[in-house]
Design an enzyme around this catalytic site. Sequence first.
Site, PDB file in Angstrom:
ATOM      1  N   HIS A   1       4.057   1.342   2.378  1.00  0.00           N
ATOM      2  CA  HIS A   1       5.271   0.655   1.897  1.00  0.00           C
ATOM      3  C   HIS A   1       5.984   1.515   0.847  1.00  0.00           C
ATOM      4  CE1 HIS A   1       2.809  -3.055   3.001  1.00  0.00           C
ATOM      5  NE2 HIS A   1       3.909  -3.256   3.670  1.00  0.00           N
TER       6      HIS A   1
ATOM      7  N   HIS B   1       0.887  -1.172   0.000  1.00  0.00           N
ATOM      8  CA  HIS B   1       0.000   0.000   0.000  1.00  0.00           C
ATOM      9  C   HIS B   1       0.923   1.220   0.000  1.00  0.00           C
ATOM     10  CE1 HIS B   1       1.096   0.115   4.229  1.00  0.00           C
ATOM     11  NE2 HIS B   1       0.590  -1.091   4.403  1.00  0.00           N
TER      12      HIS B   1
HETATM   13  P1  AMP Z   1       4.873  -5.013   6.718  1.00  0.00           P
HETATM   14  O1  AMP Z   1       4.875  -5.414   5.283  1.00  0.00           O
HETATM   15  O2  AMP Z   1       3.504  -4.794   7.282  1.00  0.00           O
HETATM   16  O3  AMP Z   1       5.753  -5.881   7.573  1.00  0.00           O
HETATM   17  O4  AMP Z   1       5.534  -3.587   6.774  1.00  0.00           O
HETATM   18  C1  AMP Z   1       6.780  -3.306   6.160  1.00  0.00           C
HETATM   19  C2  AMP Z   1       7.219  -1.932   6.558  1.00  0.00           C
HETATM   20  O5  AMP Z   1       6.212  -0.976   6.160  1.00  0.00           O
HETATM   21  C3  AMP Z   1       7.385  -1.753   8.066  1.00  0.00           C
HETATM   22  O6  AMP Z   1       8.547  -0.978   8.316  1.00  0.00           O
HETATM   23  C4  AMP Z   1       6.136  -1.039   8.469  1.00  0.00           C
HETATM   24  O7  AMP Z   1       6.286  -0.243   9.631  1.00  0.00           O
HETATM   25  C5  AMP Z   1       5.900  -0.155   7.252  1.00  0.00           C
HETATM   26  N1  AMP Z   1       4.494   0.289   7.204  1.00  0.00           N
HETATM   27  C6  AMP Z   1       3.387  -0.479   7.308  1.00  0.00           C
HETATM   28  N2  AMP Z   1       2.274   0.287   7.266  1.00  0.00           N
HETATM   29  C7  AMP Z   1       2.691   1.578   7.128  1.00  0.00           C
HETATM   30  C8  AMP Z   1       2.035   2.839   7.018  1.00  0.00           C
HETATM   31  N3  AMP Z   1       0.715   2.931   7.048  1.00  0.00           N
HETATM   32  N4  AMP Z   1       2.802   3.946   6.900  1.00  0.00           N
HETATM   33  C9  AMP Z   1       4.149   3.868   6.869  1.00  0.00           C
HETATM   34  N5  AMP Z   1       4.832   2.706   6.961  1.00  0.00           N
HETATM   35  C10 AMP Z   1       4.126   1.569   7.090  1.00  0.00           C
END
Ligand code: AMP
Length: 285
Positions: free
Chosen positions: A37, A34
Amino acid sequence: MKIVKSVKEMQEFSESLRNSGNRISFVPTMGYFHRGHLSLMEEGKKLGDCLVISIYVNPTQFGPGEDLEKYPRNFKKDRKLSEDVGVDAIFYPPDSEMYPEQYQTFVDVEGVTNNLCGLSRPGHFRGVTTICAKLFNIVKPHVTIFGKKDFQQLVTIKRMTADLNMDLEVVGMPTVREADGLAMSSRNIYLKEEERESALSLSRSLKLAKKLYDKKERNAGKIIDEAKKFIEGHPYTNIDYIKICDTTTMEDIEHLEREAVIALAVRVGVVRLIDNYVFGESLSL
Ligand code: AMP
């Protein structure tokens, strides 16, 4: 854009990048992208010469009964989005590369993982720090970018890299939200239509907490009570925790003096959502 599935190939590619004087930036993810990321990747483009991302749904950070099997995946779409941002390589390993038979080494950060999600998801951060340590050894980045949406995770990764003398910089990026304030998350697709309004109670309760703080309220208990009451007023919600913590130690605090964060985890229907706000910062809601 390179798609790399083997550890050895990734290490060799990263080594060659380093040997030719490139600065490697790295964004670890579990995919299903999204705009949150993508914002990390865009920052990664600015901070390095070569941007590597990883897509890996890491089994060791999921507890029994959590949503490992159901975690959303769409590699084709992720690949297209990565290409559009200008990612140079995606590390996309199978489980057999990351946790071969006989695997038996784990990284455990203590203090900062003893609260919040560390309490409600035992073993979660051990899985996160283990996979990140492994990914850092494989991708060999100079800088890595994490989202502040997972605030305790960011603090934990910073602690790990400092404590283990890892030679890389950890950068935190602001939470990206939907137009209505909901923090973007891969898990949001599982919210039912009727639960969506209730999901907004998380960000709105943070806004309420900010308002109280801006009016000079410094008693953590009072701010937590108001946020709790607000969320409980919405159907389908089930609060896991609402806490105010010191941003360095992640310990609960009673009085807001040093830098503090209000962090919450709330189940909306079956979907567990988290959000947070660091007092004194802006909140784009
Ligand atoms: P994930 O794929 O959920 O493990 O997240 C990968 C990275 O994206 C992590 O560093 C999360 O903190 C970051 N992330 C997830 N959601 C958001 C968001 N809404 N805004 C900014 N960074 C995000």
